[in-house]
Motif scaffolding. Structure first.
Motif, PDB file in Angstrom:
ATOM      1  N   LEU A  30     -22.045  81.297 -72.389  1.00 13.88           N
ATOM      2  CA  LEU A  30     -22.613  79.952 -72.503  1.00 13.88           C
ATOM      3  C   LEU A  30     -23.283  79.538 -71.198  1.00 13.88           C
ATOM      4  CD1 LEU A  30     -19.730  78.165 -74.448  1.00 13.88           C
ATOM      5  CD2 LEU A  30     -22.061  78.544 -75.285  1.00 13.88           C
ATOM      6  N   GLY A  31     -22.679  79.921 -70.072  1.00 15.35           N
ATOM      7  CA  GLY A  31     -23.276  79.601 -68.781  1.00 15.35           C
ATOM      8  C   GLY A  31     -24.619  80.283 -68.599  1.00 15.35           C
ATOM      9  N   GLN A  32     -24.676  81.553 -69.008  1.00 19.56           N
ATOM     10  CA  GLN A  32     -25.944  82.280 -68.883  1.00 19.56           C
ATOM     11  C   GLN A  32     -26.996  81.698 -69.809  1.00 19.56           C
ATOM     12  OE1 GLN A  32     -26.701  84.743 -66.608  1.00 19.56           O
ATOM     13  NE2 GLN A  32     -28.748  84.236 -67.382  1.00 19.56           N
ATOM     14  N   THR A  33     -26.580  81.344 -71.039  1.00 15.90           N
ATOM     15  CA  THR A  33     -27.519  80.733 -71.978  1.00 15.90           C
ATOM     16  C   THR A  33     -28.066  79.427 -71.426  1.00 15.90           C
ATOM     17  OG1 THR A  33     -26.332  81.721 -73.849  1.00 15.90           O
ATOM     18  CG2 THR A  33     -27.805  79.875 -74.339  1.00 15.90           C
ATOM     19  N   ALA A  34     -27.199  78.609 -70.840  1.00 11.91           N
ATOM     20  CA  ALA A  34     -27.633  77.331 -70.270  1.00 11.91           C
ATOM     21  C   ALA A  34     -28.621  77.558 -69.133  1.00 11.91           C
ATOM     22  CB  ALA A  34     -26.421  76.539 -69.788  1.00 11.91           C
ATOM     23  N   ARG A  35     -28.342  78.570 -68.303  1.00  6.22           N
ATOM     24  CA  ARG A  35     -29.263  78.861 -67.199  1.00  6.22           C
ATOM     25  C   ARG A  35     -30.626  79.314 -67.717  1.00  6.22           C
ATOM     26  NH1 ARG A  35     -24.351  80.578 -64.927  1.00  6.22           N
ATOM     27  NH2 ARG A  35     -24.601  82.715 -65.690  1.00  6.22           N
ATOM     28  N   ASP A  70     -27.154  69.646 -74.491  1.00  5.52           N
ATOM     29  CA  ASP A  70     -25.949  68.877 -74.805  1.00  5.52           C
ATOM     30  C   ASP A  70     -24.985  69.702 -75.650  1.00  5.52           C
ATOM     31  OD1 ASP A  70     -26.890  66.725 -73.406  1.00  5.52           O
ATOM     32  OD2 ASP A  70     -27.630  65.638 -75.168  1.00  5.52           O
ATOM     33  N   THR A  71     -25.536  70.450 -76.604  1.00  8.03           N
ATOM     34  CA  THR A  71     -24.698  71.291 -77.458  1.00  8.03           C
ATOM     35  C   THR A  71     -24.008  72.378 -76.643  1.00  8.03           C
ATOM     36  OG1 THR A  71     -26.128  70.913 -79.373  1.00  8.03           O
ATOM     37  CG2 THR A  71     -24.681  72.837 -79.460  1.00  8.03           C
ATOM     38  N   LEU A  72     -24.744  73.001 -75.744  1.00  5.01           N
ATOM     39  CA  LEU A  72     -24.158  74.031 -74.880  1.00  5.01           C
ATOM     40  C   LEU A  72     -23.067  73.444 -73.996  1.00  5.01           C
ATOM     41  CD1 LEU A  72     -27.386  75.966 -73.808  1.00  5.01           C
ATOM     42  CD2 LEU A  72     -25.539  76.845 -75.241  1.00  5.01           C
ATOM     43  N   ASN A  73     -23.308  72.258 -73.453  1.00  4.22           N
ATOM     44  CA  ASN A  73     -22.301  71.609 -72.605  1.00  4.22           C
ATOM     45  C   ASN A  73     -21.034  71.300 -73.390  1.00  4.22           C
ATOM     46  OD1 ASN A  73     -23.884  71.673 -70.317  1.00  4.22           O
ATOM     47  ND2 ASN A  73     -24.752  69.631 -70.637  1.00  4.22           N
ATOM     48  N   ALA A  74     -21.209  70.809 -74.618  1.00  6.09           N
ATOM     49  CA  ALA A  74     -20.048  70.475 -75.453  1.00  6.09           C
ATOM     50  C   ALA A  74     -19.254  71.736 -75.791  1.00  6.09           C
ATOM     51  CB  ALA A  74     -20.502  69.771 -76.727  1.00  6.09           C
ATOM     52  N   GLN A  77     -17.394  72.841 -72.676  1.00  4.95           N
ATOM     53  CA  GLN A  77     -16.235  71.993 -72.393  1.00  4.95           C
ATOM     54  C   GLN A  77     -15.074  72.328 -73.308  1.00  4.95           C
ATOM     55  OE1 GLN A  77     -15.764  69.699 -69.863  1.00  4.95           O
ATOM     56  NE2 GLN A  77     -13.668  69.801 -70.645  1.00  4.95           N
ATOM     57  N   THR A  78     -15.372  72.540 -74.589  1.00  4.31           N
ATOM     58  CA  THR A  78     -14.325  72.901 -75.551  1.00  4.31           C
ATOM     59  C   THR A  78     -13.687  74.236 -75.179  1.00  4.31           C
ATOM     60  OG1 THR A  78     -15.446  71.706 -77.329  1.00  4.31           O
ATOM     61  CG2 THR A  78     -13.845  73.387 -77.979  1.00  4.31           C
ATOM     62  N   ALA A  79     -14.521  75.225 -74.835  1.00  2.09           N
ATOM     63  CA  ALA A  79     -13.998  76.534 -74.465  1.00  2.09           C
ATOM     64  C   ALA A  79     -13.188  76.472 -73.182  1.00  2.09           C
ATOM     65  CB  ALA A  79     -15.158  77.527 -74.318  1.00  2.09           C
ATOM     66  N   ALA A  80     -13.653  75.663 -72.200  1.00  6.27           N
ATOM     67  CA  ALA A  80     -12.936  75.552 -70.927  1.00  6.27           C
ATOM     68  C   ALA A  80     -11.567  74.912 -71.128  1.00  6.27           C
ATOM     69  CB  ALA A  80     -13.767  74.740 -69.932  1.00  6.27           C
TER      70      ALA A  80
END
Length: 598
Positions: A30-35, A70-74, A77-80
């Protein structure tokens, strides 16, 4: 222990073990996708405002990209959160099980843990100890009972209550408990060494403690508890419970804990993270008041010599003379018979309405004239702060819930100001009226609206052996007849005429405290004891394994495996007013061994 319980633990442990690397990989992805998304926005994104249609398309594209982020952040957050919970549960997946029957349904097992955890299909694998259903476990009831959830009373039958000692995937012990939380587990926890910080008590919360933690009917909760009754632990568990109950509206930043000193703040640090919650804000009262004072342009170096209790009465009396600094028109619409505070509050509102509030509020009124009119020698910065808080109606809006520990140490001025500044916040105030080392504690309840307040007591002492509990109880005044010891008798305390501290030894992992009457005495003693840890009030150091040296005022609220109290027969401990309280506090710091040096 049953095979089914062991099998259940194995299955849950394996699922947690699989989830941790999977969630770690998911977060990385998810971090790589966001970047990548942000990089594409930076290289491809541009504003095309050439035509009306192109403008709409551009803004639609920006909105779509924002929704994707926003979807990636959500999801992240859920995964974290899920990953943090999985790691928290891996060493101990759960600590208890209740078997319940709802109406005519089949019996169902509910496993209780520090945090709740779902499988990928959304099924509860374990339930958070703060969940409504867990109340029937802590309420110590077998048979037909009820609990509340979503403003409904739910009838249920408790068929079985079990407690577990778990080490990762190993089920060490299972205890059936019919009427109370099992003594074997409680006593095993109480026997642990006391070094490092305070430990959370989730698995061993007792019925009287549970009532305080879950109290929701009164915004102000006052707790008076005997030494060793778990007051601080209960306060922190209540913080965690409140955050859970209000999880859609509150964050740890909405919580403020007032502690007696920095050493104590360090001592309690780590309890809430162990329950899956971030650390809330904590501070001392002096630091808090200094920060509020700066909002009014006031510098407070000391709170001594104040007149707040006198001012609380004086401002309710008429004040015919107009205090210098007030515009007469602002004061003129009230009569000479009106209470001073009412007239000046009216004047302040008038100044606000006409945009004439003073640029320097700290110098707004003629403080010297006011002091003379009230027959006071002066108005300290602390006095002025109290008056300005009352006049302006200042309230703390960033704190939703305030928690105060060691409440017996605060004088009336503290409660006058806290009641004014935090009148819109929920308050939990805990202390022990017999643990005040100097003077007499005020009746805290008198400073708050009695219709909003509930007073609760804790009378069982869990900290020390029966012998130590009996020793400190004889100095507990009106507590003595009601103090109950939870632990076995243990070793009798020693009374020695003198001590040789340079040759002290401590078993590995245990903590020993040398408690002196004063900070100066502690500093001197530390020079004589090699490898000792000196703990001062403002140190960031807290209880450590080995030898700790500290004065009695710093030792309050802390606990140690062994305690040696120096100068037991000195004037400090024989003071006519506070001597018994001091002995009560000093003798109640140890859990396993107590030595009193004459």
């Amino acid at each position: 222990m049953s095979q089914s319980a062991a099998q259940h633990l194995q299955q849950l442990y394996q699922e947690l073990s699989r989830d941790i690397p999977a969630l770690t990989a998911q977060l990385a992805e998810l971090g790589q996708t966001a970047r990548n998304v942000k990089r594409d926005l930076g290289t491809d994104g541009h504003l095309d405002l050439g035509t009306y249609t192109e403008t709409l398309d551009t803004f639609a594209s920006i909105e779509a990209n924002n929704r994707q982020i926003d979807t990636l952040n959500a999801r992240a957050q859920t995964a974290a959160t899920r990953l943090a919970h999985a790691k928290l549960l891996l060493p101990q997946a759960y600590f208890a099980k209740i078997n319940l029957t709802y109406d005519a349904d089949d019996a169902e097992d509910f496993y209780l843990a520090k945090v709740g955890y779902l499988d990928t299909a959304g099924n509860d694998l374990v339930y958070d100890w703060r969940a409504p259903v867990a109340d029937v476990y802590y309420a110590n009831r077998i048979g037909a009972t009820t609990y509340q959830a979503n403003n409904r009373v739910i009838a249920v039958t408790v068929n079985q209550r079990q407690q577990f000692v778990i080490n990762h995937d190993q089920l060490i012990q299972a205890v059936d408990s019919q009427t109370a939380i099992g003594d074997p587990l409680l006593l095993a926890v109480l026997a642990n060494n006391r070094s490092g910080g305070l430990q959370e008590i989730t698995a061993t919360i007792q019925q009287e403690q549970n009532a305080i933690i879950r109290e929701q009917d009164h915004p102000i909760v006052l707790v008076d508890g005997v030494a060793g009754s778990g007051k601080t632990s209960v306060l922190l568990q209540r913080v965690a419970y409140q955050l859970y109950q209000h999880r859609d509206a509150w964050t740890p930043a909405d919580i403020l804990i007032i502690t007696p000193n920095i050493a104590f703040s360090r001592y309690i640090r780590g309890v809430l993270p162990a329950l899956g919650e971030a650390e809330p804000l904590s501070t001392t009262y002096l630091t808090l008041i200094q920060a509020i004072g700066r909002r009014f342009g006031l510098e407070l170096s000391t709170l001594a010599g104040n007149h707040l209790t006198a001012l609380a009465d004086l401002i309710q009396l008429p004040q015919p003379e107009v205090p210098a600094g007030l515009i007469p028109q602002a004061y003129a619409q009230t009569t000479d018979e009106t209470a001073f505070i009412t007239r000046v509050q009216h004047a302040w509102r008038w100044l606000q309405a006409t945009n004439q509030t003073p640029s320097d509020v700290s110098q707004w009124l003629d403080w010297s004239t006011l002091a003379s009119s009230w027959g006071l020698p002066t108005l300290t910065s602390y006095d002025r702060l109290y008056l300005l808080v009352q006049i302006t109606g200042y309230t703390q809006t960033t704190t939703t819930a305030l928690f105060v520990d060691e409440a017996q140490d605060y004088d009336a001025d503290v409660w006058l100001l806290l009641a004014a500044v935090f009148k819109n916040a929920q308050l939990t105030i805990v202390g022990d009226h017999r643990q005040r080392l100097t003077g007499t504690a005020p009746a805290i309840a008198t400073f708050f609206d009695h219709t909003q307040t509930i007073s609760l007591k804790l009378t069982t002492s869990y900290r020390a052996t029966g012998a130590i509990t009996r020793t400190f109880s004889q100095y507990a005044g009106d507590w003595q007849p009601v103090i109950q010891a939870a632990q076995p008798e243990g070793t009798q305390p020693n009374h020695l005429p003198s001590g040789h501290y340079s040759t002290l030894t401590v078993p590995d992992g245990q903590s020993l405290a040398l408690i002196t009457p004063t900070i100066a005495a502690a500093v001197q003693l530390a020079k004589q004891v090699p490898n000792a840890h000196l703990i001062r009030p403002n140190d960031r150091q807290t209880v450590q394994s080995g030898i700790n040296i500290l004065a009695l005022p710093v030792a309050k609220g802390l606990e140690f495996d062994q305690v040696i109290v120096t100068d037991w027969h000195s004037a400090f401990y024989q003071d006519a007013i506070s001597g018994q309280n001091r002995r009560y506090v000093a003798a109640s710091r140890g859990t396993k061994k107590l030595t009193l040096i004459g």
